[in-house]
Motif scaffolding. Structure first.
Motif, PDB file in Angstrom:
ATOM      1  N   ASP A  49     -88.197  45.510-118.640  1.00 12.37           N
ATOM      2  CA  ASP A  49     -88.847  44.655-119.633  1.00 12.37           C
ATOM      3  C   ASP A  49     -87.943  44.406-120.828  1.00 12.37           C
ATOM      4  O   ASP A  49     -88.020  43.356-121.468  1.00 12.37           O
ATOM      5  N   ALA A  50     -87.088  45.376-121.137  1.00 12.69           N
ATOM      6  CA  ALA A  50     -86.187  45.222-122.289  1.00 12.69           C
ATOM      7  C   ALA A  50     -84.910  44.485-121.890  1.00 12.69           C
ATOM      8  O   ALA A  50     -84.019  44.291-122.717  1.00 12.69           O
ATOM      9  N   GLY A  51     -84.817  44.082-120.607  1.00 11.04           N
ATOM     10  CA  GLY A  51     -83.632  43.375-120.134  1.00 11.04           C
ATOM     11  C   GLY A  51     -82.407  44.283-120.075  1.00 11.04           C
ATOM     12  O   GLY A  51     -81.274  43.816-120.130  1.00 11.04           O
ATOM     13  N   LYS A  52     -82.645  45.618-119.985  1.00  9.26           N
ATOM     14  CA  LYS A  52     -81.516  46.559-119.941  1.00  9.26           C
ATOM     15  C   LYS A  52     -81.204  46.954-118.507  1.00  9.26           C
ATOM     16  O   LYS A  52     -82.072  46.900-117.640  1.00  9.26           O
ATOM     17  N   LEU A  53     -79.965  47.398-118.284  1.00 13.33           N
ATOM     18  CA  LEU A  53     -79.595  47.907-116.965  1.00 13.33           C
ATOM     19  C   LEU A  53     -80.329  49.223-116.746  1.00 13.33           C
ATOM     20  O   LEU A  53     -80.424  50.055-117.643  1.00 13.33           O
ATOM     21  N   VAL A  54     -80.845  49.404-115.525  1.00 17.36           N
ATOM     22  CA  VAL A  54     -81.547  50.642-115.203  1.00 17.36           C
ATOM     23  C   VAL A  54     -80.484  51.745-115.006  1.00 17.36           C
ATOM     24  O   VAL A  54     -79.505  51.540-114.300  1.00 17.36           O
ATOM     25  N   PRO A  55     -80.649  52.907-115.659  1.00 20.59           N
ATOM     26  CA  PRO A  55     -79.642  53.970-115.534  1.00 20.59           C
ATOM     27  C   PRO A  55     -79.467  54.440-114.086  1.00 20.59           C
ATOM     28  O   PRO A  55     -80.408  54.406-113.290  1.00 20.59           O
ATOM     29  N   ASP A  56     -78.248  54.896-113.794  1.00 15.76           N
ATOM     30  CA  ASP A  56     -77.911  55.306-112.429  1.00 15.76           C
ATOM     31  C   ASP A  56     -78.875  56.341-111.855  1.00 15.76           C
ATOM     32  O   ASP A  56     -79.252  56.254-110.692  1.00 15.76           O
ATOM     33  N   ASP A  57     -79.257  57.352-112.671  1.00 10.58           N
ATOM     34  CA  ASP A  57     -80.078  58.432-112.092  1.00 10.58           C
ATOM     35  C   ASP A  57     -81.439  57.909-111.640  1.00 10.58           C
ATOM     36  O   ASP A  57     -81.990  58.373-110.637  1.00 10.58           O
ATOM     37  N   ILE A  58     -81.978  56.926-112.347  1.00  6.41           N
ATOM     38  CA  ILE A  58     -83.284  56.374-111.946  1.00  6.41           C
ATOM     39  C   ILE A  58     -83.125  55.527-110.677  1.00  6.41           C
ATOM     40  O   ILE A  58     -83.912  55.654-109.729  1.00  6.41           O
ATOM     41  N   VAL A  59     -82.067  54.704-110.622  1.00 10.15           N
ATOM     42  CA  VAL A  59     -81.823  53.891-109.417  1.00 10.15           C
ATOM     43  C   VAL A  59     -81.652  54.814-108.209  1.00 10.15           C
ATOM     44  O   VAL A  59     -82.243  54.588-107.142  1.00 10.15           O
ATOM     45  N   VAL A  60     -80.877  55.881-108.388  1.00 10.92           N
ATOM     46  CA  VAL A  60     -80.612  56.798-107.276  1.00 10.92           C
ATOM     47  C   VAL A  60     -81.910  57.472-106.813  1.00 10.92           C
ATOM     48  O   VAL A  60     -82.168  57.581-105.616  1.00 10.92           O
ATOM     49  N   SER A  61     -82.763  57.888-107.753  1.00 13.41           N
ATOM     50  CA  SER A  61     -84.031  58.530-107.366  1.00 13.41           C
ATOM     51  C   SER A  61     -84.901  57.582-106.557  1.00 13.41           C
ATOM     52  O   SER A  61     -85.478  57.966-105.537  1.00 13.41           O
ATOM     53  N   VAL A  62     -84.997  56.330-107.020  1.00 16.17           N
ATOM     54  CA  VAL A  62     -85.853  55.363-106.324  1.00 16.17           C
ATOM     55  C   VAL A  62     -85.288  55.068-104.930  1.00 16.17           C
ATOM     56  O   VAL A  62     -86.029  55.036-103.943  1.00 16.17           O
ATOM     57  N   MET A  63     -83.976  54.889-104.831  1.00 19.24           N
ATOM     58  CA  MET A  63     -83.370  54.570-103.532  1.00 19.24           C
ATOM     59  C   MET A  63     -83.445  55.772-102.588  1.00 19.24           C
ATOM     60  O   MET A  63     -83.673  55.607-101.382  1.00 19.24           O
ATOM     61  N   ALA A  64     -83.254  56.979-103.121  1.00 21.39           N
ATOM     62  CA  ALA A  64     -83.322  58.183-102.276  1.00 21.39           C
ATOM     63  C   ALA A  64     -84.718  58.306-101.667  1.00 21.39           C
ATOM     64  O   ALA A  64     -84.871  58.618-100.477  1.00 21.39           O
ATOM     65  N   LYS A  65     -85.742  58.020-102.474  1.00 22.34           N
ATOM     66  CA  LYS A  65     -87.122  58.077-101.992  1.00 22.34           C
ATOM     67  C   LYS A  65     -87.319  57.056-100.859  1.00 22.34           C
ATOM     68  O   LYS A  65     -87.867  57.381 -99.805  1.00 22.34           O
ATOM     69  N   ALA A  66     -86.839  55.825-101.075  1.00 23.36           N
ATOM     70  CA  ALA A  66     -86.998  54.776-100.056  1.00 23.36           C
ATOM     71  C   ALA A  66     -86.243  55.141 -98.779  1.00 23.36           C
ATOM     72  O   ALA A  66     -86.722  54.891 -97.668  1.00 23.36           O
ATOM     73  N   MET A  67     -85.070  55.749 -98.921  1.00 22.85           N
ATOM     74  CA  MET A  67     -84.281  56.102 -97.740  1.00 22.85           C
ATOM     75  C   MET A  67     -84.960  57.199 -96.935  1.00 22.85           C
ATOM     76  O   MET A  67     -84.944  57.191 -95.713  1.00 22.85           O
ATOM     77  N   THR A  68     -85.593  58.158 -97.634  1.00 26.39           N
ATOM     78  CA  THR A  68     -86.291  59.239 -96.946  1.00 26.39           C
ATOM     79  C   THR A  68     -87.511  58.694 -96.204  1.00 26.39           C
ATOM     80  O   THR A  68     -87.818  59.108 -95.088  1.00 26.39           O
ATOM     81  N   GLU A  69     -88.201  57.740 -96.833  1.00 25.06           N
ATOM     82  CA  GLU A  69     -89.431  57.203 -96.230  1.00 25.06           C
ATOM     83  C   GLU A  69     -89.162  56.220 -95.089  1.00 25.06           C
ATOM     84  O   GLU A  69     -90.065  55.863 -94.358  1.00 25.06           O
TER      85      GLU A  69
END
Ligand SMILES: [Zn+2]
Length: 217
Positions: A49-69
């Motif tokens: 919403d703030a138009g900022k880049l999402v930090p790496d650790d959050i991107v990695v957590s979300v992608m790791a979850k999707a990869m496991t599922e």
């Protein structure tokens, strides 16, 4: 991997139809996680919403979850991830824990002027969702939807200044990831010119995937 407008999403869809992998597009996954209202999703929303880049650790957590599922038998096709070297390192660590190393890296290149031409020409109809291109797929009447007659609009993300900015971000953050994988021995790699005709690119990628050991459905 490749800059915006190189045709990654288009080719990924065709490759998963043929080879049966699960297509994990980071853009789609981040939007879905955000819409779910989970704790991670709420964190994502703050940055997006703030138009900022999402930090790496959050991107990695979300992608790791999707990869496991989504651990399909035919494997995963990652699209838009990893986007930075720290993300690539985190991905390596996770794949090592899971005992499933990366098989191959596909790099799609495209000239900046071609990318700008492709992206800035996109128009869509907010009323019915149809997508056009002023040069490559124009509507019958300029600025008007063929299907419903509604006015066509350009997404703010597709304006030239924004596209040039996205390209600069790619060159600064993601091009080093391509080098990171180039330096690794034993990793299969293919580089294709995404500026070519989409059918030619698909034929080239299909051949490469077959040589990597992927089998058609
Ligand atoms: Zn329409």
């Amino acid at each position: 991997m490749g800059p915006p407008g190189a045709g990654k999403g288009t080719q990924a869809k065709k490759l998963v139809e043929r080879f049966g992998m699960v297509h994990l597009s980071s853009g789609d996954i981040l939007r879905t996680e955000r819409a779910s209202g989970s704790l991670l999703g709420r964190k994502l929303a703050q940055y997006m919403d703030a138009g900022k880049l999402v930090p790496d650790d959050i991107v990695v957590s979300v992608m790791a979850k999707a990869m496991t599922e989504n651990s399909g038998e035919a494997g995963l096709l990652l699209d838009g991830f990893p986007r930075t070297v720290p993300q690539a390192e985190a991905l390596d660590a996770q794949l090592a824990r899971a005992g499933k190393p990366l098989d191959a890296v596909v790099v799609m290149t495209a000239e900046p002027d071609m990318i700008v031409r492709r992206i800035t020409g996109r128009r869509s109809c907010p009323a019915c969702g149809r997508v056009y291109h002023v040069e490559f797929m124009p509507p019958r009447k300029a600025g008007e939807c063929d299907a419903c007659g509604g006015p066509l609009v350009q997404r703010s993300d597709d304006a030239e200044a924004v596209v040039r900015d996205r390209l600069a971000t790619y060159n600064r953050q993601t091009a080093p990831v391509v080098d990171y994988y180039r330096r690794r021995s034993g990793l299969k790699r293919i580089e294709v010119d995404g500026g070519r005709d989409a059918d030619d690119v698909l034929a080239q990628l299909t051949k490469a995937f077959e040589s990597f050991g992927a089998s058609s459905r």
